[in-house]
Motif scaffolding. Structure first.
Motif, short mmCIF file in Angstrom:
data_model
loop_
_atom_site.label_atom_id
_atom_site.label_comp_id
_atom_site.label_asym_id
_atom_site.label_seq_id
_atom_site.Cartn_x
_atom_site.Cartn_y
_atom_site.Cartn_z
N ARG A 5 -32.61 -52.34 -10.68
CA ARG A 5 -32.32 -51.04 -11.28
C ARG A 5 -32.06 -51.28 -12.76
O ARG A 5 -31.36 -52.22 -13.13
CB ARG A 5 -31.08 -50.44 -10.63
CG ARG A 5 -30.78 -49.03 -11.02
CD ARG A 5 -29.71 -48.45 -10.11
NE ARG A 5 -28.49 -49.23 -10.17
CZ ARG A 5 -27.40 -48.87 -10.86
NH1 ARG A 5 -27.39 -47.73 -11.50
NH2 ARG A 5 -26.33 -49.63 -10.87
N GLU A 12 -23.40 -46.15 -16.20
CA GLU A 12 -23.98 -47.28 -15.46
C GLU A 12 -23.42 -48.61 -15.98
O GLU A 12 -23.15 -49.51 -15.19
CB GLU A 12 -25.50 -47.26 -15.57
CG GLU A 12 -26.13 -46.10 -14.81
CD GLU A 12 -27.61 -45.94 -15.08
OE1 GLU A 12 -28.31 -45.48 -14.16
OE2 GLU A 12 -28.07 -46.25 -16.20
N ARG A 65 -30.93 -55.20 -16.41
CA ARG A 65 -31.24 -54.96 -15.00
C ARG A 65 -30.19 -55.56 -14.08
O ARG A 65 -29.61 -56.60 -14.36
CB ARG A 65 -32.58 -55.61 -14.64
CG ARG A 65 -33.75 -55.08 -15.43
CD ARG A 65 -35.01 -55.81 -15.06
NE ARG A 65 -36.16 -55.36 -15.84
CZ ARG A 65 -37.37 -55.87 -15.73
NH1 ARG A 65 -37.60 -56.85 -14.87
NH2 ARG A 65 -38.36 -55.41 -16.47
N LYS A 68 -30.76 -54.03 -6.85
CA LYS A 68 -30.45 -52.82 -6.10
C LYS A 68 -29.55 -53.14 -4.92
O LYS A 68 -29.60 -54.20 -4.37
CB LYS A 68 -31.74 -52.17 -5.57
CG LYS A 68 -32.45 -51.39 -6.64
CD LYS A 68 -33.59 -50.61 -6.04
CE LYS A 68 -34.27 -49.79 -7.09
NZ LYS A 68 -35.43 -49.09 -6.59
#
Length: 68
Positions: A5, A12, A65, A68
């Protein structure tokens, strides 16, 4: 299907910092991508940069990144 992700928002980055997940740093240009740093937890972030493992990376230059 991506197994990662891409972090983009302050929320985030905050969640990644609080949960101490490993965040890797990538340079993506057109269809080519290169890993810059295998990373670690987010130590700090601002509107301009992200600090991972004592190094700062510009948000507008790199992609961040997490799995996930």
């Amino acid at each position: 299907m991506n197994t990662y992700r891409v972090l983009q928002t302050d929320m985030e980055y905050l969640a990644a910092a609080l949960t101490q997940v490993r965040v890797s740093v990538w340079h993506v240009l057109d269809d080519r991508e290169h890993i810059i740093d295998y990373g670690g937890p987010v130590e700090a972030y601002s509107a301009v940069s992200i600090k991972i493992m004592g190094k700062r990376y510009f948000r507008d230059t790199f992609e961040f990144r997490t799995k996930k």
